[in-house]
Design a protein around this motif. Structure first.
Motif, mmCIF file in Angstrom:
data_model
loop_
_atom_site.group_PDB
_atom_site.id
_atom_site.type_symbol
_atom_site.label_atom_id
_atom_site.label_comp_id
_atom_site.label_asym_id
_atom_site.label_seq_id
_atom_site.Cartn_x
_atom_site.Cartn_y
_atom_site.Cartn_z
ATOM 1 N N TYR A 12 0.837 -1.203 0.000
ATOM 2 C CA TYR A 12 0.000 0.000 0.000
ATOM 3 C C TYR A 12 0.872 1.254 0.000
ATOM 4 N N LEU A 13 1.960 1.224 0.747
ATOM 5 C CA LEU A 13 2.886 2.358 0.733
ATOM 6 C C LEU A 13 3.417 2.621 -0.670
ATOM 7 N N SER A 14 3.710 1.543 -1.391
ATOM 8 C CA SER A 14 4.327 1.682 -2.716
ATOM 9 C C SER A 14 3.328 2.039 -3.802
ATOM 10 N N HIS A 15 2.152 1.392 -3.762
ATOM 11 C CA HIS A 15 1.215 1.519 -4.887
ATOM 12 C C HIS A 15 -0.096 2.226 -4.536
ATOM 13 N N GLY A 16 -0.427 2.304 -3.260
ATOM 14 C CA GLY A 16 -1.644 3.003 -2.853
ATOM 15 C C GLY A 16 -2.932 2.325 -3.286
ATOM 16 N N ARG A 17 -2.902 0.994 -3.459
ATOM 17 C CA ARG A 17 -4.099 0.292 -3.922
ATOM 18 C C ARG A 17 -5.060 0.026 -2.763
ATOM 19 N N THR A 18 -6.335 0.259 -3.010
ATOM 20 C CA THR A 18 -7.358 0.031 -1.991
ATOM 21 C C THR A 18 -7.415 -1.439 -1.596
ATOM 22 N N THR A 19 -7.134 -2.335 -2.528
ATOM 23 C CA THR A 19 -7.181 -3.773 -2.225
ATOM 24 C C THR A 19 -6.170 -4.157 -1.152
ATOM 25 N N ASP A 20 -5.091 -3.399 -1.013
ATOM 26 C CA ASP A 20 -4.118 -3.647 0.052
ATOM 27 C C ASP A 20 -4.482 -2.899 1.325
ATOM 28 N N LEU A 21 -5.173 -1.778 1.177
ATOM 29 C CA LEU A 21 -5.554 -0.994 2.346
ATOM 30 C C LEU A 21 -6.624 -1.700 3.170
ATOM 31 N N ILE A 22 -7.586 -2.327 2.517
ATOM 32 C CA ILE A 22 -8.729 -2.915 3.220
ATOM 33 C C ILE A 22 -8.307 -3.941 4.270
ATOM 34 N N PRO A 23 -7.449 -4.931 3.945
ATOM 35 C CA PRO A 23 -7.057 -5.889 4.998
ATOM 36 C C PRO A 23 -6.299 -5.233 6.139
ATOM 37 N N VAL A 24 -5.483 -4.217 5.837
ATOM 38 C CA VAL A 24 -4.755 -3.512 6.898
ATOM 39 C C VAL A 24 -5.736 -2.811 7.823
ATOM 40 N N PHE A 25 -6.686 -2.110 7.239
ATOM 41 C CA PHE A 25 -7.673 -1.386 8.051
ATOM 42 C C PHE A 25 -8.493 -2.359 8.890
ATOM 43 N N LYS A 26 -8.951 -3.441 8.289
ATOM 44 C CA LYS A 26 -9.763 -4.397 9.040
ATOM 45 C C LYS A 26 -8.990 -4.983 10.211
ATOM 46 N N ALA A 27 -7.732 -5.304 9.984
ATOM 47 C CA ALA A 27 -6.928 -5.895 11.053
ATOM 48 C C ALA A 27 -6.745 -4.914 12.203
ATOM 49 N N VAL A 28 -6.452 -3.662 11.890
ATOM 50 C CA VAL A 28 -6.265 -2.653 12.933
ATOM 51 C C VAL A 28 -7.584 -2.392 13.658
ATOM 52 N N SER A 29 -8.671 -2.338 12.901
ATOM 53 C CA SER A 29 -9.991 -2.139 13.496
ATOM 54 C C SER A 29 -10.322 -3.276 14.463
ATOM 55 N N LEU A 30 -10.098 -4.501 14.016
ATOM 56 C CA LEU A 30 -10.394 -5.661 14.854
ATOM 57 C C LEU A 30 -9.522 -5.681 16.101
ATOM 58 N N ALA A 31 -8.209 -5.424 15.932
ATOM 59 C CA ALA A 31 -7.298 -5.450 17.078
ATOM 60 C C ALA A 31 -7.685 -4.394 18.107
ATOM 61 N N THR A 32 -8.043 -3.205 17.626
ATOM 62 C CA THR A 32 -8.428 -2.114 18.529
ATOM 63 C C THR A 32 -9.693 -2.473 19.289
ATOM 64 N N TRP A 33 -10.658 -3.052 18.571
ATOM 65 C CA TRP A 33 -11.924 -3.428 19.210
ATOM 66 C C TRP A 33 -11.732 -4.552 20.224
ATOM 67 N N LEU A 34 -10.928 -5.546 19.867
ATOM 68 C CA LEU A 34 -10.666 -6.655 20.798
ATOM 69 C C LEU A 34 -9.969 -6.155 22.067
ATOM 70 N N ARG A 35 -9.041 -5.233 21.887
ATOM 71 C CA ARG A 35 -8.344 -4.691 23.063
ATOM 72 C C ARG A 35 -9.310 -3.891 23.933
ATOM 73 N N ARG A 36 -10.189 -3.127 23.307
ATOM 74 C CA ARG A 36 -11.161 -2.319 24.044
ATOM 75 C C ARG A 36 -12.141 -3.184 24.848
ATOM 76 N N THR A 37 -12.581 -4.273 24.241
ATOM 77 C CA THR A 37 -13.588 -5.111 24.885
ATOM 78 C C THR A 37 -12.980 -6.154 25.801
ATOM 79 N N GLY A 38 -11.676 -6.415 25.639
ATOM 80 C CA GLY A 38 -11.026 -7.437 26.450
ATOM 81 C C GLY A 38 -11.353 -8.847 26.022
ATOM 82 N N LEU A 39 -11.871 -9.030 24.806
ATOM 83 C CA LEU A 39 -12.235 -10.362 24.321
ATOM 84 C C LEU A 39 -11.009 -11.145 23.843
#
Length: 605
Positions: free
Chosen positions: A578-605
């Motif tokens: 994503y840094l090199s090419h800026g493709r949305t197809t690479d951004l989506i998995p990164v965003f989902k992973a960060v979103s999930l990790a943040t939510w799991l940490r917040r909820t303690g699950l």
């Protein structure tokens, strides 16, 4: 404002009043709450209705076909929506839900029959989740946090739902991120008693032309669209204000703002547009269109938010104090900023243009219809017109949309692999892939050759309900009720019944909408080809002020929660691409992973 919370003890045991106390604390942000607790039934909500037979109802209701039901049931005009629903249930019982039109979610306790009935509106605008222990208890609420406030419901992560979130391999509309909590699907009715729980669909999208019967000429369709759309907006401002509108400058939000502005001005009520601008990321900025709408409607007051100064990751942390699930839509933090700003103005209702493109349809599948029917001259004319309107850089790019549905699925999958569209699947670890099955679950949505089928699939998208729930929670946290005119049943069914040439004609997508609202919309809005993508601002945000925090998460040790699901090496590779090419197809998995990790940490699950 309205909370929904109800407990029915199937074993007949009395309910301790403390259950309502802790639930009220968890749901207090949804407004003032009335309480009822007697024997094996307890309810909590803004208002609790009852009838002479002892039936009780708690919920959030807006019934659009009030007049029709009042006449049929011989009720007075002053009858409340809650009393109307109770009367409808008494008249039609198991078939009563299909008689109701509007936005609603409610729990109805039938005292004579000793059963609980829950209903959610056709498109899932209002949320409802529940927990069921057969033979013991049934508990439902507007939000998961209301259920989790009770010690008897254990907070356990549903790992299968996590995999759904990461790779979208299922269209299950009932699953939540908690193993013991279920979502009532949109357009469904649930009945629970000592014999068990039964859920069934009471609505599906029609597959006929009844909504447009009798219309023949283009101007007839345009005039009818104007009437249906105005009615959809009017229904959503038929409640106490003040009112705000999320005005982005696109065709959908501008249409809602212009019609709402006209209707409110006629009764002397103000409308406050709340808009996001991007002075530092000019490719995303729509200030010109926003100002055109405000000038056209003489909206002197309004609020502007600098979207390129927002932090996506900070917003995510804040949103997870409110939301019951991780965020999938990457621009949801923009909606969060709009809600917070609208709440600060003192507004009670926030109108938006959510899902307008799905409801009205761009009509692009008409190209495939023309190709299949051999109308090559008309196809060529539309392709050339679309190019002139600025939809694509070349006619070849437009023509690809017409040809794609005729390409075998196996070849489409090969193309997707070659383009890197499998990044979401690739980031899973071997254990997660094995849980999904030995055969790779990466798949493509069916490419439709028929415009109505494509339109239907867009409206019936399984992810829409989840996004609506997050929008509802973000709005409630700011003291607002979110209203979505494009989810009006009459409007949806009218647009779905339109002939394909009323959606795409002369290179104009959503042609009937542009013509039908011609007098209400300023020229720059009416002649817009498409809306600006915000991916450039996301890149600006993530690789600007959020970059140190993002990379600390991806390359540090801050995501131990993800090790159960994700191959961190592949995830980091996606980020570097994503840094090199800026493709949305690479951004989506990164965003989902960060979103999930943040939510799991917040909820303690």
């Amino acid at each position: 404002m309205s909370a929904i919370f109800a407990i029915y003890r199937l074993d007949g045991q009395p309910i301790a009043p403390r259950s309502l106390t802790v639930a009220a604390a968890a749901l207090g942000h949804r407004g003032s709450l009335a309480r009822y607790c007697h024997g094996s039934l307890a309810m909590l909500g803004a208002r609790i209705w009852h009838d002479r037979s002892g039936r009780r109802l708690v919920g959030e209701l807006r019934i659009d076909n009030r007049r029709e039901l009042l006449a049929t049931l011989a009720l007075a005009d002053t009858t409340s929506d809650g009393a109307l629903v109770l009367a409808a249930y008494q008249r039609w019982e198991s078939d009563f839900a299909r008689k109701l039109r509007g936005d609603f979610a409610f729990a109805l306790y039938d005292h004579p029959q000793r059963r609980m009935v829950c209903v959610r509106d056709r498109f899932g605008v209002r949320p409802l989740v529940y927990h069921h222990r057969p033979g013991n208890s049934f508990i439902c609420a507007a939000e998961v946090k209301g259920l989790l406030s009770l010690s008897e419901i254990e907070q356990r992560l549903d790992e299968e739902r996590v995999l759904d979130f990461l790779v979208r391999h299922s269209d299950d509309r009932t699953r939540t991120f908690y193993r013991d909590i279920t979502r009532l699907a949109p357009g469904h009715q649930l009945t629970v008693d000592r014999d068990g729980l039964r859920a069934r669909s009471y609505y599906c999208l029609p597959d006929d032309d009844r909504a447009t019967a009798g219309l023949q000429r283009g101007e007839d369709f345009a005039e009818a669209f104007n009437e249906v759309f105005r009615r959809a907006v009017a229904r959503r401002i038929d409640q106490p204000g003040p009112y705000a509108t999320a005005l982005s400058g696109g065709l959908d939000s501008s249409s809602v703002t212009c019609i709402a502005g006209e209707l409110l001005a006629a009764r002397g009520a103000p409308l406050t547009p709340v808009s996001v601008v991007f002075p530092r990321v000019q490719r995303c900025d729509e200030s010109h269109y926003i100002q055109a709408v405000r000038h056209h409607q003489r909206l002197t007051q309004g609020e502007l938010i600098a979207g390129d100064q927002l932090s996506l990751l900070e917003a995510m942390e804040r949103m997870f104090t409110v939301c019951d699930q991780p965020i999938e839509a990457i621009n949801q933090f923009i909606y969060d900023a709009i809600c917070r700003k609208a709440g600060q103005t003192g507004a009670a209702v926030l109108l938006d243009g959510v899902e307008g493109d799905a409801t009205v349809s761009h009509g692009m599948a008409r190209l495939s219809e023309l190709l299949a029917s051999g109308r090559l001259f008309t196809l060529g004319r539309e392709v050339a017109a679309l190019r002139r309107r600025g939809w694509h850089r070349s006619s070849r790019a437009v023509l690809r949309q017409a040809v794609l549905p005729f390409v075998p699925h196996s070849l489409r999958k090969l193309r997707a692999h070659w383009r890197g569209d499998t990044a979401e699947w690739d980031m899973l670890n071997s254990h997660s892939k094995a849980r999904l099955g030995r055969i790779e679950r990466f798949s493509l949505a069916p490419a439709q050759r028929d415009e109505r089928a494509a339109h239907r699939a867009a409206i019936d998208n399984w992810g829409t309900g989840y996004r609506l729930e997050i929008a509802d929670q973000l709005a409630r946290a700011s003291g607002l009720q979110a209203q979505h005119p494009f989810f009006d049943q009459d409007l949806v069914e009218f647009c779905l019944a339109l002939p394909a040439e009323q959606k795409l004609s002369g290179g104009w997508t959503r042609s009937v909408m542009r013509r039908g609202l011609a007098s209400a919309l300023p020229l720059p809005i009416r002649t817009r080809a498409h809306k600006t993508s915000l991916v450039h601002n996301v890149r600006h945000t993530l690789l600007g002020r959020d970059r140190p925090r993002l990379e600390a998460t991806l390359f540090g040790e801050e995501m131990p929660e993800l090790s159960r699901f994700v191959d961190k090496t592949r995830l980091r590779e996606a980020y570097l691409r994503y840094l090199s090419h800026g493709r949305t197809t690479d951004l989506i998995p990164v965003f989902k992973a960060v979103s999930l990790a943040t939510w799991l940490r917040r909820t303690g699950l």
